[in-house]
Scaffold this motif. Structure first.
Motif, PDB file in Angstrom:
ATOM      1  N   LEU A  47     -36.608 -12.441 -31.604  1.00  0.00           N
ATOM      2  CA  LEU A  47     -36.685 -13.679 -32.377  1.00  0.00           C
ATOM      3  C   LEU A  47     -38.030 -14.372 -32.189  1.00  0.00           C
ATOM      4  O   LEU A  47     -38.556 -14.981 -33.130  1.00  0.00           O
ATOM      5  N   ILE A  48     -38.602 -14.285 -30.991  1.00  0.00           N
ATOM      6  CA  ILE A  48     -39.838 -15.004 -30.702  1.00  0.00           C
ATOM      7  C   ILE A  48     -41.086 -14.163 -30.973  1.00  0.00           C
ATOM      8  O   ILE A  48     -42.075 -14.647 -31.534  1.00  0.00           O
ATOM      9  N   LEU A  49     -41.034 -12.885 -30.614  1.00  0.00           N
ATOM     10  CA  LEU A  49     -42.229 -12.045 -30.744  1.00  0.00           C
ATOM     11  C   LEU A  49     -42.225 -11.140 -31.974  1.00  0.00           C
ATOM     12  O   LEU A  49     -43.284 -10.683 -32.413  1.00  0.00           O
ATOM     13  N   GLY A  50     -41.043 -10.847 -32.523  1.00  0.00           N
ATOM     14  CA  GLY A  50     -40.977  -9.928 -33.641  1.00  0.00           C
ATOM     15  C   GLY A  50     -41.384  -8.522 -33.242  1.00  0.00           C
ATOM     16  O   GLY A  50     -41.559  -8.218 -32.064  1.00  0.00           O
ATOM     17  N   SER A  51     -41.556  -7.665 -34.233  1.00  0.00           N
ATOM     18  CA  SER A  51     -41.951  -6.279 -33.932  1.00  0.00           C
ATOM     19  C   SER A  51     -42.922  -5.734 -34.975  1.00  0.00           C
ATOM     20  O   SER A  51     -43.100  -4.529 -35.086  1.00  0.00           O
ATOM     21  N   GLU A  52     -43.568  -6.628 -35.732  1.00  0.00           N
ATOM     22  CA  GLU A  52     -44.438  -6.201 -36.832  1.00  0.00           C
ATOM     23  C   GLU A  52     -45.591  -5.321 -36.376  1.00  0.00           C
ATOM     24  O   GLU A  52     -45.946  -4.341 -37.024  1.00  0.00           O
ATOM     25  N   GLY A  53     -46.193  -5.681 -35.245  1.00  0.00           N
ATOM     26  CA  GLY A  53     -47.375  -4.944 -34.813  1.00  0.00           C
ATOM     27  C   GLY A  53     -47.074  -3.710 -33.999  1.00  0.00           C
ATOM     28  O   GLY A  53     -47.988  -2.958 -33.661  1.00  0.00           O
ATOM     29  N   GLY A  54     -45.788  -3.500 -33.658  1.00  0.00           N
ATOM     30  CA  GLY A  54     -45.453  -2.385 -32.795  1.00  0.00           C
ATOM     31  C   GLY A  54     -46.072  -2.582 -31.421  1.00  0.00           C
ATOM     32  O   GLY A  54     -46.412  -3.692 -31.013  1.00  0.00           O
ATOM     33  N   SER A  55     -46.197  -1.504 -30.683  1.00  0.00           N
ATOM     34  CA  SER A  55     -46.874  -1.555 -29.383  1.00  0.00           C
ATOM     35  C   SER A  55     -47.762  -0.324 -29.287  1.00  0.00           C
ATOM     36  O   SER A  55     -47.801   0.514 -30.186  1.00  0.00           O
ATOM     37  N   VAL A  83     -25.363 -15.908 -33.817  1.00  0.00           N
ATOM     38  CA  VAL A  83     -25.810 -16.778 -34.914  1.00  0.00           C
ATOM     39  C   VAL A  83     -26.323 -18.098 -34.360  1.00  0.00           C
ATOM     40  O   VAL A  83     -27.358 -18.612 -34.801  1.00  0.00           O
ATOM     41  N   ALA A  84     -25.614 -18.658 -33.377  1.00  0.00           N
ATOM     42  CA  ALA A  84     -26.040 -19.922 -32.779  1.00  0.00           C
ATOM     43  C   ALA A  84     -27.407 -19.779 -32.126  1.00  0.00           C
ATOM     44  O   ALA A  84     -28.253 -20.680 -32.215  1.00  0.00           O
ATOM     45  N   ARG A  85     -27.639 -18.642 -31.467  1.00  0.00           N
ATOM     46  CA  ARG A  85     -28.932 -18.411 -30.817  1.00  0.00           C
ATOM     47  C   ARG A  85     -30.040 -18.270 -31.856  1.00  0.00           C
ATOM     48  O   ARG A  85     -31.148 -18.797 -31.686  1.00  0.00           O
ATOM     49  N   ILE A  86     -29.773 -17.540 -32.927  1.00  0.00           N
ATOM     50  CA  ILE A  86     -30.759 -17.365 -34.000  1.00  0.00           C
ATOM     51  C   ILE A  86     -31.160 -18.720 -34.569  1.00  0.00           C
ATOM     52  O   ILE A  86     -32.351 -19.027 -34.718  1.00  0.00           O
ATOM     53  N   ALA A  87     -30.160 -19.553 -34.864  1.00  0.00           N
ATOM     54  CA  ALA A  87     -30.437 -20.869 -35.447  1.00  0.00           C
ATOM     55  C   ALA A  87     -31.167 -21.775 -34.458  1.00  0.00           C
ATOM     56  O   ALA A  87     -32.074 -22.524 -34.835  1.00  0.00           O
ATOM     57  N   GLU A  88     -30.790 -21.695 -33.185  1.00  0.00           N
ATOM     58  CA  GLU A  88     -31.412 -22.542 -32.164  1.00  0.00           C
ATOM     59  C   GLU A  88     -32.897 -22.240 -32.024  1.00  0.00           C
ATOM     60  O   GLU A  88     -33.736 -23.150 -32.013  1.00  0.00           O
ATOM     61  N   VAL A  89     -33.251 -20.962 -31.902  1.00  0.00           N
ATOM     62  CA  VAL A  89     -34.657 -20.574 -31.738  1.00  0.00           C
ATOM     63  C   VAL A  89     -35.461 -20.954 -32.980  1.00  0.00           C
ATOM     64  O   VAL A  89     -36.581 -21.457 -32.888  1.00  0.00           O
ATOM     65  N   SER A  90     -34.857 -20.738 -34.145  1.00  0.00           N
ATOM     66  CA  SER A  90     -35.555 -21.043 -35.396  1.00  0.00           C
ATOM     67  C   SER A  90     -35.768 -22.540 -35.568  1.00  0.00           C
ATOM     68  O   SER A  90     -36.883 -23.000 -35.848  1.00  0.00           O
ATOM     69  N   GLU A  91     -34.721 -23.325 -35.374  1.00  0.00           N
ATOM     70  CA  GLU A  91     -34.810 -24.778 -35.578  1.00  0.00           C
ATOM     71  C   GLU A  91     -35.780 -25.438 -34.605  1.00  0.00           C
ATOM     72  O   GLU A  91     -36.480 -26.387 -34.952  1.00  0.00           O
TER      73      GLU A  91
END
Length: 547
Positions: A47-55, A83-91
């Motif tokens: 949720l915080i770092l994503g995975s777009e760039g790979g490693s 779902v609660a965690r997803i919304a919490e990090v996003s908000e």
């Protein structure tokens, strides 16, 4: 001669190419062994770092698949909690980008049980706060499921839940993204609106008639839409400037042909959202609006220094760091545009980066901030941000702690042992108060080598450094040394008598950590989470009973 079998099998010193005996370590992407983080920790990392760039060791696709499977397991285990965690990090604005949260919410809305799907669809307005987010959510959902009644109700609720003024703003600013438009969604969801909100929606689908621009009041919700149509017909700069000032038009509403005019940008700057200001500093400098000592530059600096406005904007520190590096360079990563950076603006961006983190009182502990500057850390990006490697980002995060804690040392480490980087650990000439762009350039220029995350503890023991808290900024792809980091920490504790703690700052969204989950004195956190400074301080002073 006495044969020492412990040189081949020991709980105190095990090569990182092998698992610690009796541990649950798994093979990481580099071929070394590390501890596996649980699915909920991996959810946070994603949720915080994503995975777009790979490693360095895993492609973006491979990393995304692994993270998606972890999200799916969390949804299966406890969907409402996920779902609660997803919304919490996003908000809370804890992530540089909202895309991972949108993807995870779409997965929960498609693959969860009835309670989870209901919770996920109800959370759409919390996670998808602007039109672009809504378009991304719909696109992601279509990768998992079709348009059922629940999805239609959720999209309809997004529109129905907005006041007419806000609805008009969303429909005018975010007219279409990624192949989707509000016209598409309004026709698919069959939302029932009344009054002015219905007039706004009818305009978006091409069926509404708007009053003339000279009779509508600027406070009327329809005024923004009227101004959008008027600015599309405008023939002079003065006309565009008047419409921008009178009706609060944003950059996205102004035709491209007018965006090379300094007068238009000056009008936009008056009420420009802080996020838009940060994104367009280079453009406003390049066209001559922002210059040393100019009134416009003063307004930009004042806006960046407004802590309350910064808090409301949800601007993530990564966005500010990226903007600073690009702006101070005087040239974008893409394109041929060049500009002469205004020093006061660069300084304001630097200060805003620190202000984006919550204020934390110093713990007065003794800190060793250790930056993994190995090859893998230099070849992966943070949160998919181009040209921001994990090793550069880790230097910025270290400066946040260094700016709070008076007793600290900052070192860089890599498994390189050929003399070009000393014994593998080297103090870095980084001090609190240095400009971030200068620090990240310095770290980017350091020589690279293999990864050995045990080195910071071994270095402190060898140099007889008294350390209460080790913070290792790494991707946990450690493999090179003859001792695991967890073993090196325990050795440091035994020989110094200091109950030292280890914080592993994960800079890549993989499933590995060098922190032993069974040791209360070791903590795994997600790098570039805005909650990190406070979490570090709490962990540093709490009684974990380690040692």
């Amino acid at each position: 001669m006495i044969t020492s079998y412990t040189q081949h099998y020991s709980l105190r010193s095990t090569p990182q190419s092998e698992p610690i005996p009796s541990s649950n370590q798994i093979c990481n992407s580099a071929g070394g062994y590390a501890f596996a983080v649980d699915d909920w920790t991996q959810l946070d990392r994603f949720l915080i770092l994503g995975s777009e760039g790979g490693s360095y060791y895993a492609t973006a696709r491979k990393l995304t698949v692994r993270n998606a499977e972890a999200v799916r397991r969390c949804v299966a285990a406890d969907g409402p909690r996920a779902v609660a965690r997803i919304a919490e990090v996003s908000e809370a604005g804890r992530a540089p980008k909202n895309d991972p949260a949108i993807f995870a919410l779409a997965l929960a809305a498609a693959m969860g049980d009835i309670a989870t799907r209901t919770a996920a669809l109800a959370a759409v307005p919390r996670v998808c706060r602007i039109g672009t987010h809504l378009f991304a959510f719909v696109q992601a959902v279509e990768g998992f499921r079709g348009w059922g009644r629940g999805l239609k109700r959720a999209v309809a609720a997004w529109y129905a839940g907005k006041e007419p003024q806000e609805l008009a703003y969303q429909l005018a600013k975010y007219q279409c993204r990624g192949g989707w438009s509000h016209r598409d969604l309004l026709r698919l969801c069959h939302v029932k609106l009344t009054g002015t909100a219905n007039d706004v929606a009818r305009w978006a689908v091409g069926r509404g008639e708007l009053p003339p621009v000279d009779v509508v009041a600027p406070t009327d919700p329809l005024a923004l839409l009227v101004a959008v149509e008027a600015v599309n017909r405008a023939t002079t700069v003065d006309e565009v400037v008047r419409l921008v000032r009178d009706y609060g038009l944003v950059r996205e509403c102004v035709p491209t042909r007018w965006l090379s005019k300094a007068a238009v940008w000056d009008a936009l700057l008056e009420r420009m959202p802080l996020g838009a200001l940060v994104r367009n500093l280079a453009t406003m400098t390049r066209i001559g609006l922002l210059s040393a000592g100019s009134e416009a530059a003063g307004r930009a600096v004042e806006a960046l220094g407004d802590s309350e406005r910064l808090r409301r904007s949800r601007l993530h520190p990564v966005s500010l760091l990226t903007a600073l590096r690009t702006y101070a360079a005087g040239q974008g990563a893409r394109g041929a545009g060049r500009w002469a950076p205004v020093p006061a603006v660069s300084d304001a961006l630097d200060a805003a980066f620190y202000a984006a983190f919550a204020h934390v009182e110093p713990t007065n502990k003794r800190w060793l901030l250790a930056l993994d500057v190995s090859g893998s850390m230099g070849c992966c990006s943070v949160a998919g941000v181009p040209n921001l490697s994990a090793r550069e980002a880790s230097a910025a995060m270290a400066l946040v702690t260094a700016g709070t804690e008076p007793t600290h040392k900052i070192v860089g480490f890599t498994g390189r042992g050929d003399g070009t980087f000393g014994p593998g650990v080297e103090p870095l000439a980084i001090r609190s108060g240095q400009r971030l762009d200068a620090v990240t350039r310095m770290v980017a220029a350091l020589p690279m080598g293999p990864t050995d995350c045990a080195l910071p503890m071994q270095y402190a023991l060898e140099r007889k450094l008294a350390v209460d808290v080790f913070v290792v900024y790494t991707d946990s792809e450690t493999w090179h040394g003859d001792m695991h980091p967890a073993q090196a920490l325990r050795q440091y504790r035994e020989k110094t008598g200091i109950p030292a703690k280890l914080v592993v700052m994960g800079m890549v969204a993989n499933e590995f950590s060098i922190a032993d989950p069974d040791d209360a004195g070791m903590l795994d956190v997600v790098g570039f989470d805005t909650a990190v400074p406070q979490l570090l301080a709490q962990f540093a002073v709490c009684n974990t009973g380690n040692g």
